[in-house]
Design a protein around this motif. Structure first.
Motif, PDB file in Angstrom:
ATOM      1  N   GLY A   1      -5.727 -15.179   6.389  1.00 28.10           N
ATOM      2  CA  GLY A   1      -4.636 -14.259   6.098  1.00 28.10           C
ATOM      3  C   GLY A   1      -5.173 -12.851   5.929  1.00 28.10           C
ATOM      4  O   GLY A   1      -6.272 -12.664   5.396  1.00 28.10           O
ATOM      5  N   VAL A   2      -4.401 -11.867   6.387  1.00 23.46           N
ATOM      6  CA  VAL A   2      -4.838 -10.465   6.330  1.00 23.46           C
ATOM      7  C   VAL A   2      -3.730  -9.594   5.751  1.00 23.46           C
ATOM      8  O   VAL A   2      -2.585  -9.659   6.196  1.00 23.46           O
ATOM      9  N   GLY A   3      -4.085  -8.779   4.765  1.00 25.95           N
ATOM     10  CA  GLY A   3      -3.196  -7.726   4.279  1.00 25.95           C
ATOM     11  C   GLY A   3      -3.790  -6.387   4.662  1.00 25.95           C
ATOM     12  O   GLY A   3      -5.010  -6.192   4.558  1.00 25.95           O
ATOM     13  N   ALA A   4      -2.958  -5.467   5.142  1.00 26.98           N
ATOM     14  CA  ALA A   4      -3.445  -4.141   5.549  1.00 26.98           C
ATOM     15  C   ALA A   4      -2.377  -3.088   5.256  1.00 26.98           C
ATOM     16  O   ALA A   4      -1.186  -3.415   5.223  1.00 26.98           O
ATOM     17  N   PRO A   5      -2.780  -1.842   5.042  1.00 23.47           N
ATOM     18  CA  PRO A   5      -1.806  -0.795   4.756  1.00 23.47           C
ATOM     19  C   PRO A   5      -0.977  -0.457   5.998  1.00 23.47           C
ATOM     20  O   PRO A   5      -1.472  -0.524   7.121  1.00 23.47           O
ATOM     21  N   GLY A   6       0.271  -0.122   5.778  1.00 22.07           N
ATOM     22  CA  GLY A   6       1.156   0.224   6.887  1.00 22.07           C
ATOM     23  C   GLY A   6       2.175  -0.865   7.125  1.00 22.07           C
ATOM     24  O   GLY A   6       2.034  -1.989   6.644  1.00 22.07           O
ATOM     25  N   PRO A   7       3.237  -0.539   7.869  1.00 19.94           N
ATOM     26  CA  PRO A   7       4.270  -1.527   8.161  1.00 19.94           C
ATOM     27  C   PRO A   7       3.735  -2.623   9.084  1.00 19.94           C
ATOM     28  O   PRO A   7       3.178  -2.342  10.141  1.00 19.94           O
ATOM     29  N   ILE A   8       3.887  -3.880   8.665  1.00 15.60           N
ATOM     30  CA  ILE A   8       3.469  -5.031   9.463  1.00 15.60           C
ATOM     31  C   ILE A   8       4.615  -6.040   9.439  1.00 15.60           C
ATOM     32  O   ILE A   8       5.042  -6.460   8.359  1.00 15.60           O
ATOM     33  N   ASP A   9       5.113  -6.401  10.592  1.00 16.40           N
ATOM     34  CA  ASP A   9       6.281  -7.278  10.630  1.00 16.40           C
ATOM     35  C   ASP A   9       5.893  -8.749  10.461  1.00 16.40           C
ATOM     36  O   ASP A   9       4.712  -9.100  10.328  1.00 16.40           O
ATOM     37  N   GLY A  10       6.893  -9.620  10.460  1.00 15.81           N
ATOM     38  CA  GLY A  10       6.664 -11.037  10.229  1.00 15.81           C
ATOM     39  C   GLY A  10       5.873 -11.722  11.322  1.00 15.81           C
ATOM     40  O   GLY A  10       5.397 -12.845  11.148  1.00 15.81           O
ATOM     41  N   GLU A  11       5.710 -11.042  12.462  1.00 12.55           N
ATOM     42  CA  GLU A  11       4.926 -11.603  13.568  1.00 12.55           C
ATOM     43  C   GLU A  11       3.476 -11.136  13.555  1.00 12.55           C
ATOM     44  O   GLU A  11       2.699 -11.465  14.449  1.00 12.55           O
ATOM     45  N   GLY A  12       3.125 -10.319  12.553  1.00 11.31           N
ATOM     46  CA  GLY A  12       1.736  -9.857  12.445  1.00 11.31           C
ATOM     47  C   GLY A  12       1.416  -8.616  13.237  1.00 11.31           C
ATOM     48  O   GLY A  12       0.246  -8.290  13.461  1.00 11.31           O
ATOM     49  N   THR A  13       2.473  -7.880  13.662  1.00  6.21           N
ATOM     50  CA  THR A  13       2.266  -6.617  14.394  1.00  6.21           C
ATOM     51  C   THR A  13       2.288  -5.445  13.430  1.00  6.21           C
ATOM     52  O   THR A  13       3.203  -5.319  12.611  1.00  6.21           O
ATOM     53  N   VAL A  14       1.272  -4.593  13.507  1.00  3.15           N
ATOM     54  CA  VAL A  14       1.207  -3.399  12.672  1.00  3.15           C
ATOM     55  C   VAL A  14       1.791  -2.222  13.443  1.00  3.15           C
ATOM     56  O   VAL A  14       1.586  -2.099  14.658  1.00  3.15           O
ATOM     57  N   TYR A  15       2.532  -1.374  12.725  1.00  2.00           N
ATOM     58  CA  TYR A  15       3.147  -0.189  13.335  1.00  2.00           C
ATOM     59  C   TYR A  15       2.526   1.055  12.708  1.00  2.00           C
ATOM     60  O   TYR A  15       3.031   1.603  11.733  1.00  2.00           O
ATOM     61  N   ASN A  16       1.397   1.472  13.245  1.00  2.00           N
ATOM     62  CA  ASN A  16       0.718   2.699  12.818  1.00  2.00           C
ATOM     63  C   ASN A  16       0.245   2.668  11.368  1.00  2.00           C
ATOM     64  O   ASN A  16       0.968   3.079  10.456  1.00  2.00           O
ATOM     65  N   ALA A  17      -0.953   2.170  11.154  1.00  2.00           N
ATOM     66  CA  ALA A  17      -1.617   2.226   9.844  1.00  2.00           C
ATOM     67  C   ALA A  17      -2.485   3.484   9.840  1.00  2.00           C
ATOM     68  O   ALA A  17      -3.647   3.461  10.252  1.00  2.00           O
ATOM     69  N   VAL A  18      -1.899   4.581   9.385  1.00  2.00           N
ATOM     70  CA  VAL A  18      -2.525   5.906   9.517  1.00  2.00           C
ATOM     71  C   VAL A  18      -3.898   5.954   8.843  1.00  2.00           C
ATOM     72  O   VAL A  18      -4.853   6.504   9.398  1.00  2.00           O
ATOM     73  N   ASN A  19      -4.019   5.363   7.645  1.00  2.00           N
ATOM     74  CA  ASN A  19      -5.291   5.423   6.905  1.00  2.00           C
ATOM     75  C   ASN A  19      -6.440   4.740   7.639  1.00  2.00           C
ATOM     76  O   ASN A  19      -7.609   5.023   7.385  1.00  2.00           O
ATOM     77  N   LEU A  20      -6.095   3.815   8.539  1.00  2.00           N
ATOM     78  CA  LEU A  20      -7.126   3.069   9.261  1.00  2.00           C
ATOM     79  C   LEU A  20      -7.331   3.598  10.675  1.00  2.00           C
ATOM     80  O   LEU A  20      -8.257   3.175  11.366  1.00  2.00           O
ATOM     81  N   GLY A  21      -6.446   4.484  11.109  1.00  2.00           N
ATOM     82  CA  GLY A  21      -6.519   4.988  12.481  1.00  2.00           C
ATOM     83  C   GLY A  21      -5.858   4.067  13.492  1.00  2.00           C
ATOM     84  O   GLY A  21      -5.981   4.268  14.698  1.00  2.00           O
ATOM     85  N   TRP A  22      -5.164   3.034  13.015  1.00  2.00           N
ATOM     86  CA  TRP A  22      -4.545   2.062  13.903  1.00  2.00           C
ATOM     87  C   TRP A  22      -3.203   2.546  14.441  1.00  2.00           C
ATOM     88  O   TRP A  22      -2.427   3.176  13.726  1.00  2.00           O
ATOM     89  N   GLY A  23      -2.941   2.217  15.699  1.00  2.00           N
ATOM     90  CA  GLY A  23      -1.623   2.434  16.285  1.00  2.00           C
ATOM     91  C   GLY A  23      -0.794   1.174  16.118  1.00  2.00           C
ATOM     92  O   GLY A  23      -0.848   0.522  15.073  1.00  2.00           O
ATOM     93  N   THR A  24      -0.054   0.806  17.153  1.00  2.00           N
ATOM     94  CA  THR A  24       0.781  -0.393  17.105  1.00  2.00           C
ATOM     95  C   THR A  24       0.134  -1.502  17.939  1.00  2.00           C
ATOM     96  O   THR A  24      -0.107  -1.319  19.122  1.00  2.00           O
ATOM     97  N   PHE A  25      -0.175  -2.616  17.285  1.00  2.00           N
ATOM     98  CA  PHE A  25      -0.749  -3.760  17.998  1.00  2.00           C
ATOM     99  C   PHE A  25      -0.633  -4.992  17.107  1.00  2.00           C
ATOM    100  O   PHE A  25      -0.304  -4.896  15.912  1.00  2.00           O
ATOM    101  N   SER A  26      -0.903  -6.157  17.652  1.00  2.00           N
ATOM    102  CA  SER A  26      -0.814  -7.399  16.894  1.00  2.00           C
ATOM    103  C   SER A  26      -2.150  -7.708  16.229  1.00  2.00           C
ATOM    104  O   SER A  26      -3.115  -8.091  16.899  1.00  2.00           O
ATOM    105  N   ILE A  27      -2.184  -7.533  14.898  1.00  2.00           N
ATOM    106  CA  ILE A  27      -3.376  -7.933  14.134  1.00  2.00           C
ATOM    107  C   ILE A  27      -3.611  -9.434  14.323  1.00  2.00           C
ATOM    108  O   ILE A  27      -4.733  -9.891  14.538  1.00  2.00           O
TER     109      ILE A  27
END
Length: 312
Positions: free
Chosen positions: A69-95
């Motif tokens: 299991g993974v928790g990360a900052p930023g909006p992450i939906d129920g399917e495990g897709t993150v929508y721009n985690a600014v603090n990590l430099g991440w865009g939108t992709f499936s963690i």
């Protein structure tokens, strides 16, 4: 044969990891550095490598791992897709998909505050309850909502962002989110300092806080405990703002319990007193019996909640 799972809490500076058995016993925890360079491309490969190293060290086979299991900052939906985690430099992709591909082990992912809320429900201040709102009062204000034992993520993983509920018209200072008058601006650690400085500037009322160049949320609540009248006024204002908003939130999600964590919660039970007495007068009768408790897992809430995601 014993079975295991791993909980991962991705922060801006470090990634916390924990190895658990399926009863929820934390067997070992450790940290690695969060490498945010180049859009955070190394973060998940580093996590995968660290987990595989730990499995080798503990002689755990892939077949014996239920999931990660993974928790990360930023909006992450129920399917495990993150929508721009600014603090990590991440865009939108499936963690979920990326880490699953690296590990060949099932993966679940969620927003860090939501995942921490799940941890507090499972093994922390919210034990015994399945409908919970967790409030983290730190540098900012985070929130997580657990409904019937499960994380409420919302359409794009942005549910529970209670720190950015609008509470004050006419605010001149901008919140970190770009809006004005957010809850975070008054009830976070920095928000309490803001309230104190504004109160000190309003008149010449004597206070132990006056002349202190390093006012913090801790010094404010220490002064409250010492009977400082001006500090008590600040605590009342803090409690009124947060208590009212939790009453509004209760009108939507009807929790059994509010679990208050983060650095500010170290003030202890007195903090809950100021919040609860301002909650009761404003809340709908059906939610008036909600309990208030302090979080107990501290920095481990994220890894516990992440582990719980894959055990459910």
């Amino acid at each position: 044969m014993a079975k295991y799972c791993f909980g991962v809490d991705v922060g801006g500076t470090t990634v916390k990891l924990g190895c658990f058995d399926t009863e929820g016993t934390l067997l070992e925890k450790w940290e690695i550095t969060t490498r945010t360079a180049n859009g955070g491309e190394a973060i998940l490969p580093d996590v995968a490598a660290s987990i595989l190293d730990k499995m080798k060290e503990r002689e755990i086979s892939r077949e014996d791992v239920i999931g990660v299991g993974v928790g990360a900052p930023g909006p992450i939906d129920g399917e495990g897709t993150v929508y721009n985690a600014v603090n990590l430099g991440w865009g939108t992709f499936s963690i979920k998909n990326q880490l699953q591909g690296l590990l060949n082990i099932p993966v679940e992912a969620g927003n860090d505050a939501n995942v921490a809320a799940l941890g507090e429900m499972w093994k922390g201040g919210g034990q015994g309850h399945k409908n919970l709102v967790a409030v983290t009062l730190g540098t900012g204000v985070g929130g997580g909502i657990i409904a019937d034992g499960r994380i409420l993520s919302g359409a794009t993983g942005a549910a529970g962002e209670i720190g950015h509920i609008h509470v004050m018209d006419g605010e001149q200072e901008m919140c970190n989110c770009g809006n004005y008058g957010c809850l975070e601006q008054y009830t976070s650690a920095t928000g309490i300092v803001r309230l104190a400085k504004r109160r000190l500037a309003a008149d010449d009322k004597p206070s132990s806080l006056r002349g202190n160049d390093s006012i913090s949320a801790k010094t404010v609540f220490d002064a409250v405990k010492a009977g400082d009248e001006l500090a008590i006024e600040v605590a009342e204002q803090f409690g009124e703002i947060l208590g009212k908003e939790l009453a509004n939130i209760a009108g939507v999600v009807n929790p059994e319990i509010f679990v208050i964590g983060g650095g500010v919660s170290k003030a202890g039970p007195i903090l809950l007193d100021y919040i609860q007495k301002n909650y009761i007068p404003y809340v709908f009768a059906g939610s008036r019996g909600a309990l208030f408790a302090l979080a107990t897992l501290g920095n481990d809430a994220g890894i516990y909640g992440a582990a719980k995601m894959v055990l459910d």
